[in-house]
Every structure is written in C-alpha cells, then in structure tokens.
Design an enzyme around this catalytic site. Structure first.
Site, short mmCIF file in Angstrom:
data_model
loop_
_atom_site.label_atom_id
_atom_site.label_comp_id
_atom_site.label_asym_id
_atom_site.label_seq_id
_atom_site.Cartn_x
_atom_site.Cartn_y
_atom_site.Cartn_z
N GLY A 88 62.06 18.15 53.54
CA GLY A 88 62.79 17.48 54.61
C GLY A 88 61.89 17.21 55.81
N CYS A 120 71.98 20.08 55.50
CA CYS A 120 71.17 21.30 55.55
C CYS A 120 71.95 22.38 56.29
CB CYS A 120 69.85 21.07 56.27
SG CYS A 120 68.92 22.60 56.42
#
Ligand SMILES: Cc1cc2nc3c(=O)[nH]c(=O)nc-3n(C[C@H](O)[C@H](O)[C@H](O)COP(=O)(O)OP(=O)(O)OC[C@H]3O[C@@H](n4cnc5c(N)ncnc54)[C@H](O)[C@@H]3O)c2cc1C
Ligand code: FES
Lengths: 304, 275
Positions: free
Chosen positions: A46, A129
């Site tokens: 990410g 997330c």
C-alpha cells in the site's frame, strides 16, 4: 494444458493469481525464489501520498489457522514507489498494480493522479485497511462513503480502477454495487477481518496496535461467501482473496464467483505456494475437460 | 541463490536441558551459503507462521539449530523424529561484523547463547566468550564453546555454576582489552551491554528478535526502531536489516518515529501538516 489467462478490466493476466498487497512488498524479495512472472500480477505494498513510518512492534501475532497483522501502512510514499520500485517491477513480466491508501479524499486523488501519469497497469484502491486510525477504512464501511470516494478518485484515475472491499461490514454486496455504479472497473475482496489476541499472562494485546487484520486459512470460508454474494450482485470482475492456500482453495474461490485471485498469507507459510496452485489449477481444468480457467468462474450450483 | 525454501533431513537430535533441543539438519546447498549469525525460518506443520531460529553452527552439510520450547510451535517442532523432513527458508539476515584477528568479546544470555557459537568460532583464540544463565541446569554448549574459543567465562544468576551474577560484571573487567563486542540475549541485558560499550568506546553489535511473518523483508512485520546517523528514528526490519544491529543505533528507550507528513526532500522530522 488449459488456458490460465484472464482479462480484468481490459488488462491481460497470464494466470489468475495475483500477489496480495502487503505480503510481497514490491516483489524483490520473492524474486529470489522464482521469476515474478509466476504471478499473473502483483499488487504492491500500500502506498500513500507521503511516507509513513508504520505502527510500533510487535505487528504480528499468530492465530489458529491464520495471523493478525498491524503493520500500519509503513511505506516510503508514492514518489519513491514511482521512481525506485515501479521501473524495476515493470521489467518483471507480470501485471503491476499499485495499491493506494490515504487519510483524506484529497490524499487518494493526488496519489492516484501521480500514478496515472506512470506506466502502472492498474490501481487498487484500499478503502479497507483496518490498521491505521486515519487509514481509509472509514471510506469502506458504508455505501455512501464508498461511492463518494470512488466517484472522487475516478475523476483523477486514468488507469483501470479496482476497489478493495472491507469484510468488516453488514452487507458487502451493496457496497460493491455502490462502487460499481460510480465507475469502479473491478472489485477485490476480502481485506482482513479485524481481530485481536491477548496474552493471558500480561493481559496485554499481543500486537501494540491492540487490534489487527486477520488473514490466512481461518478467513477462507468468509471470503468464499462474500465473493459469491458480490458476484451475484455486480457485473464488473471480482477478484477473490482471503486465505487461499492450496489449489483446491483457488478452484473453490473461482467456482464461488472470482474472475481472478489474490494470494497473500500463504506465501509466508510456503513461498512456493503460487507455483503449486497454478500447477494444481491446470491439472484440475484438464481433468474436468475445461479449456480455460474462465469457464470455471461462478459455476457454483447453489441450493435453491 | 541468496536464500531458498528447501527440505532438510533431521539427521541428529539431542535434548540439552528440560526445554532446549539441539537439531542437526542436512542440506548441502543451504549449509554451503550460510554465514555466521544468520537465521532460518522453520516450517512447523499446521502452523501458518514459520519460526525464526538462529543458526548455531554449520558442520559441513549440516545446519545446527538449538532452540527452546516456548509455545505451541516450538513444542511441535521438538517432536520431529530423526529421519523426518523439516522445511527451512535459509539463510536469512546478516550476522556480526567479524574481525578474526581482533580481540572480540561474545556475550550470550540464556537462549541467546547458541546464535553466537558459529561466529565465535571464526575468531578462535581471539574470542572471549561470556555466557550467562539463570542456574546450573540451564547451562548449554559449554564444551562446544570451550573447544572453539580462547577463553570461556560462565555466569549464573544464582551462583550455582561459574561466576555468580550477571554477564556485565566480567564484561566490564575485560572491556579495556576488547576491540569488539557481539551480544545476543534478553533486551535488558543487551541494553546494559550497549551502555558499557558506549562508555568504553568499544564497537558493539547486538542480535535482536521480533515476531516475523515472511522472514525476508517483504511484509514489514518485524519492525525495530533504530536511530539514523542524523538522529531520526525509523523502523527497520529484523529479518532483512538484522538480526544484528549496531548497538548505538538501537532505540533502547522506546523512541518512536515521528509521523512524516511532507514529501519535500528537506523535511524536518517534526514537521506537521496543517489539516
Ligand atoms: C532472528 C531470530 C532468531 C532466533 N533464534 C532463536 C534460537 O536460536 N533459539 C531459540 O530458542 N529461539 C530463537 N528465537 C526465538 C524463537 O523464534 C521463538 O522462541 C519462537 O518463535 C517461539 O515460537 P513458539 O511457537 O514456541 O511460541 P508461540 O508463542 O506459540 O508463537 C506464536 C508466534 O509468536 C512468535 N514468537 C513468539 N516468541 C517470539 C520471539 N521471542 N521472537 C520471535 N518470534 C516469536 C512465533 O514465531 C509465532 O509466530 C529467535 C528469534 C528471532 C527473531
Ligand atoms: S518478517 Fe516480513 S519483513 Fe521481516
């Protein structure tokens, strides 16, 4: 030899196996085991607009048939990714997917805009997330916010856009529909389930973030169910993930409705898992008289 | 090949104490490329995560691992029978900076002792080893070290064997004649050693532990806070940047990285973005 190739949002993958974001970095360390062309694609660690230090350790805990992680999006920032990692990854003969996280809609849009000017193949928007307080999950837990962030990002995104969905919701299918209606080209699911482990001697959580994201075989049945529900609800391609460990798991996830697959935690147990899954998948297709892996997708025969 | 995941045959097994096992695992390819101070990731059947264990020694084609049963994974591992196969990712991380012709003090505490053996062997007569244990029944690898190094000092916390007390007492006496320190053991011990090393201006490296997933630097799970040359604290990773670190770089007092919110090259560590 059946045809393992799949096409997702116009992008061709040699095989349906994509390395899941966060488990493989940018691929360099796994390149030591095999060429990265073993994977149809790689979803990179990410990335955020600015560098992030990540969460304090411990970040990892083992659970029955799985693990918790709370790495907290440690990453050097999108500029570093574009300059240092992307050129290398583009030479590895695999589809390069940038996974984007952020704290604000502006962050997401700016990051996606920067990536749109590169030769990245696809963008996966991480709105799920669970490990950073300001880290995107607030966008992923309601239809309205998921639709709004997809709409905002879509305007800045010149690449095929995958939205990665959170399983920590009441109705994942309607969230998938909401992002589809705002222009998502595909959805990927499931991100990790929020979980917790406590050391009974010290009465303290094992990971310093207190909670973490659960992954591994433990979440596989949840992932299969959600992939099936989402596939029934949307027209866009569905990328299935969550605890896929063996080729049998891969076959099951495809039957449930996945057009492509992501594999993550299995790499930690066995780095060679993707090689074995592709072999097994191929054998299964041959033995069942299927010429292409796409013939397997969503062939589930549910009870009425 | 820098590392690989390969099967190894358990060719010999011994129990050193009530809870500590000594495994010899045969794999010529992995043994050939393993350097002192590196570690391996051991696959434990039915467990999602591998267990990181240091290489205690390399004997020809054989990797020697000495481990303590702590929880479920190591308990399962201890049940492996001679002749059975264990899958390792090896070799991983990087070991101590060794200068075999310099006086090097190796300091081990408890289960931190085995990871030092292969490194100490490289320094031979120039190695002084101080190994500390809780009590006599916990003492391990005494003969292995005695045969391999110039001087071996043992300590026990309760005085039941060797010198009574902690490893830091004999260490302080020997420090004036030392060129380097290599240490492995519990964090409080390592912190005290780091302090002494700083006081006596002796270069010191410590081998650290952290919970791991991938073991190769991909997942960023095994973070450890370290101080950069410019004073900035950042997270590095035990599996890839370690497990051995310069003791002066370790953030012993719980210092944490500041959130970085600017991408400009001349950023200051404490700069906060207006939100
Ligand atoms: C680089 C390195 C080298 C090591 N070398 C040795 C060695 O030579 N001999 C030895 O006995 N031990 C060594 N350890 C510690 C060893 O890894 C742990 O004791 C072991 O993982 C515990 O597993 P378990 O299944 O018994 O415990 P459980 O508590 O059941 O394990 C649960 C999870 O926590 C992890 N974990 C628990 N304690 C630790 C720890 N102290 N460090 C890292 N992970 C931990 C486990 O790996 C597992 O993922 C080393 C650790 C590291 C990081
Ligand atoms: S364990 Fe994955 S980075 Fe160290």
């Amino acid at each position: 030899m059946a045809d393992l190739s799949v096409k997702i949002a116009g992008v061709s993958f040699k095989n349906p196996l994509i390395a899941a974001s966060g488990t493989i970095g940018f691929g360099r360390e796994y390149r030591e085991f095999y060429p990265l062309s073993v994977f149809g694609g790689i979803s990179c660690k990410g990335t955020t607009l600015h560098e992030r230090p990540g969460n304090p350790p411990p970040r990892i805990a083992e659970t029955p048939m799985g693990m918790l992680n709370a790495v907290g999006l440690q990453n050097p920032g999108v500029q570093h990714f574009i300059e240092e990692d992307l050129p290398w990854l583009k030479q590895q003969d695999t589809v390069a997917i940038a996974n984007v996280a952020g704290s604000t809609a502006e962050d997401y849009c700016q990051t996606v805009e920067l990536l749109s000017e590169t030769d990245i193949d696809m963008i996966e928007l991480n709105i799920s997330c669970p490990n950073v307080k300001e880290g995107g999950v607030q966008f992923g837990t309601s239809c309205d916010s998921a639709a709004a962030i997809t709409k905002a990002v879509r305007r800045h995104c010149k690449k095929p856009l995958i939205i990665k969905l959170s399983p920590n919701v009441a109705d994942i299918a309607s969230i998938a529909q909401a992002v589809e209606s705002e222009g998502a080209d595909a959805v990927s699911l499931i991100n990790t389930l929020t979980g917790m482990r406590i050391d009974i001697r010290t009465r303290r959580p094992i990971i310093t973030n207190n909670t973490g994201g659960l992954s591994g075989p433990a979440v596989f049945p949840v992932a299969v169910r959600m992939v099936w529900q989402v596939k029934n609800a949307v027209q866009i391609p569905v990328i299935g993930m969550g605890g896929i460990t063996t080729w049998q798991d891969a076959v099951e996830m495809l039957i449930a409705g996945a057009d492509a697959l992501q594999i993550g935690t299995a790499l930690f147990t066995d780095p060679y898992a993707p090689v074995k899954i592709n072999e097994g998948l191929n054998r299964y297709l041959d033995e069942n008289g299927l010429t292409s892996v796409t013939e397997l997708t969503h062939t589930i025969q549910p009870y009425g | 090949m820098k590392y690989d995941a390969q099967d190894c045959e358990l060719v010999a097994k011994a129990q050193l104490t009530a809870t500590i096992y000594d495994f010899r695992l045969k794999n010529p390819a992995l043994a050939a490329i393993t350097r002192p101070g590196q570690f391996v990731q051991v696959l434990v059947p039915s467990k999602t995560l591998r267990r990181p264990i240091s290489v205690c020694d390399v004997e020809g084609d054989v990797l020697r691992l000495v481990f303590e049963v702590r929880g479920e994974g190591t308990a399962l591992l201890a049940q492996t029978k001679v002749g059975e196969i264990i899958n390792l990712i090896a070799p991983l991380g990087h070991g101590f900076t060794l200068e075999p012709d310099k006086k090097t003090i190796f300091v081990g505490g408890g289960i931190g002792v085995p990871p030092l053996l292969y490194s100490a062997k490289q320094c031979g007569q120039n190695a002084i080893v101080i190994n500390g244990f809780r009590q006599r029944s916990a003492v391990i690898l005494e003969d292995d070290f005695r045969q391999a190094v110039g001087q071996l000092i043992l300590t026990t916390d309760d005085g039941s064997y060797g010198l009574p007390g902690f490893v830091t007492q004999p260490l302080e006496e020997l420090l004036p004649q030392a060129d380097r320190i290599c240490a492995c053991g519990p964090m409080p011990m390592l912190k005290n050693i780091a302090k002494l090393a700083q006081q006596y201006h002796v270069p010191c490296e410590v081998s650290l532990e952290q919970r791991m997933a991938c073991g190769i630097g991909a997942c960023l799970g095994c973070a450890v806070a370290v101080k950069e040359a410019d004073g900035r604290v950042i997270y590095r990773h035990v599996c890839k940047d370690g497990p051995v670190f310069d003791s002066q770089c370790v953030a012993w007092d719980g210092e944490k990285p500041q959130p970085v919110t600017s991408n400009t090259p001349d950023k200051k560590p404490n700069e906060k973005e207006g939100q």
